[in-house]
Design an enzyme around this catalytic site. Structure first.
Site, mmCIF file in Angstrom:
data_model
loop_
_atom_site.group_PDB
_atom_site.id
_atom_site.type_symbol
_atom_site.label_atom_id
_atom_site.label_comp_id
_atom_site.label_asym_id
_atom_site.label_seq_id
_atom_site.Cartn_x
_atom_site.Cartn_y
_atom_site.Cartn_z
ATOM 1 N N ARG A 244 0.865 -1.174 0.000
ATOM 2 C CA ARG A 244 0.000 0.000 0.000
ATOM 3 C C ARG A 244 0.904 1.226 0.000
ATOM 4 N NH1 ARG A 244 -3.441 -2.768 -1.623
ATOM 5 N NH2 ARG A 244 -5.463 -3.283 -0.734
ATOM 6 N N GLU A 272 -3.182 7.544 -4.680
ATOM 7 C CA GLU A 272 -3.373 6.644 -5.806
ATOM 8 C C GLU A 272 -4.641 7.029 -6.544
ATOM 9 O OE1 GLU A 272 -2.212 2.580 -4.882
ATOM 10 O OE2 GLU A 272 -3.965 1.937 -6.003
ATOM 11 N N HIS A 291 -1.803 -0.352 -9.831
ATOM 12 C CA HIS A 291 -2.409 -1.262 -8.842
ATOM 13 C C HIS A 291 -3.042 -2.464 -9.536
ATOM 14 C CE1 HIS A 291 -4.142 -1.313 -4.535
ATOM 15 N NE2 HIS A 291 -4.076 -2.550 -5.005
#
Ligand SMILES: NC(=O)c1ccc[n+]([C@@H]2O[C@H](COP(=O)([O-])OP(=O)(O)OC[C@H]3O[C@@H](n4cnc5c(N)ncnc54)[C@H](O)[C@@H]3O)[C@@H](O)[C@H]2O)c1
Ligand SMILES: O=C(O)[C@H](O)COP(=O)(O)O
Length: 333
Positions: A244, A272, A291
């Site tokens: 993360r 993000e 991602h």
């Protein structure tokens, strides 16, 4: 299995629901009296919610808090076809003794594969060389560069997590690599049996050619890799983050990558996505993917299969293979 099938519901967003159609749905129907799939609890009739004993969720399902649970008095098990159950579970869920399982083990497979690929390609400087002009002379300069390659490398795994453990296993196929693990919760003997050595984060940072982050995002892991840890890295080291974004101090990373001293492969960022004008996006020694390490297309079928396995065990009255217990929540994703 008894003749009476427990009442079940599938409630999840469309990005995962397709994996529970056709054959997997038929398999579930042999075990459960399945209602119509829904993308939200509001779309499920009240009587179907009231009867539901088995709930199958994934991304898009809301937290199972007291408001939702009060509408589901018969609920006995929740099978989450995704990784973390952190946003799903609530104290009420645990208090009622409802069985919870997650597909995080299945999700670990593609993330570990991505990480292995990133380690190999980073070792060959493939990411940054791919951004150089095509006129780059392939043999001249590169042959004389002893720092390129995957032999005699030291690989650091931050977090002996599901994914971290799998990367430790996979990376040993390279041969000739030393693998270090940093994790305050890991048992040194277990790490040693996996072929790695448990060290402090500082020792790891000072010794590795690649530092790969695999710990969960918790209040205690924010900026786990910060200015101090990055400063300890050897010149030319690569940081890989598939965990993360918040675990890595991006300002500190930018400072190190800008000089070319450190390289990075990031599947996750903070924020993000990164703003379009983020300098990280333009640096030749930083490779960013949006991602995708764990959940690309067909990889999601693994999550559905993990749920099928767990439902099957549960209806037979056997221990659920991928069960999650309340006590794990302080250290898992
Ligand atoms: N990029 C993707 O597509 C993708 C997919 C799945 C998971 N993830 C992320 O990958 C990470 C790992 O997932 P997982 O399922 O393997 O995690 P996990 O839940 O198995 O991790 C739990 C383990 O992390 C370790 N840990 C806890 N605190 C730590 C600390 N301070 N330092 C080092 N280790 C610590 C402990 O050993 C604990 O048992 C998570 O951040 C998760 O969100 C990303
Ligand atoms: O996107 C991810 O990081 C993985 O798919 C896991 O996400 P989740 O843990 O929120 O399910």
């Amino acid at each position: 299995m008894s003749g009476v099938r427990p009442a079940g519901l599938i409630v999840m967003g469309p990005e995962m629901a397709w994996a529970f159609e056709d054959d997997r749905r038929r398999q579930l129907e042999r075990m459960l009296d399945l209602g119509d799939p829904a993308t939200s609890f509001d779309a499920v009739p009240a009587d179907a919610l009231a009867r539901c004993e088995v709930l199958i969720t994934s991304w898009g399902a809301p937290r199972l808090d007291s408001a939702v649970l009060s509408r589901m008095p018969a609920l006995r098990a929740v099978f989450h076809a995704a990784g973390s159950v952190r946003d799903l579970v609530s104290p009420e869920l645990w208090d009622r003794g409802i069985v919870v399982s997650s597909a995080a083990d299945a999700n670990a497979v593609p993330v570990a594969e991505y990480t292995l690929a990133a380690i190999i390609l980073a070792g060959k400087r493939a990411f940054s060389l791919a951004r150089e002009p095509r006129t780059h002379a392939p043999w001249g300069g590169m042959l004389a560069e002893p720092m390129i390659g995957n032999v005699d490398r030291c690989i650091g795994i931050v977090g002996f997590s599901r994914i971290g453990r799998r990367v430790v296993e996979l990376v040993q196929m390279l041969g000739g690599v030393e693998v270090l693990v940093a994790d305050p919760h890991a048992d040194p003997a277990v790490v040693a049996r996996a072929g790695a050595t448990l060290v402090s984060l500082d020792e790891m940072a000072a010794r590795v050619d690649v530092l790969s982050i695999h710990a969960p995002e918790l209040p205690s892991t924010r900026h786990l890799i910060g200015r101090a840890e990055l400063a300890l890295l050897r010149d030319g080291a690569t940081v890989i983050n598939t965990a993360r974004g918040a675990l890595l101090d991006h300002d500190a990373l930018l400072a190190e990558c800008r000089t070319g001293r450190v390289n990075a492969v990031l599947d996750v960022t903070d924020p993000e996505p990164l703003p379009h004008d983020s300098e990280l996006l333009d640096l030749p020694n930083v490779t960013i993917t949006p991602h995708v390490a764990g959940t690309l297309g067909t990889e999601r079928a693994r999550l559905a299969d993990s749920v099928l396995e767990d439902v099957q065990a549960w209806v037979r009255g056997e221990p659920v293979p991928h069960g999650v217990v309340r006590e794990q929540m302080d250290v898992i994703a």
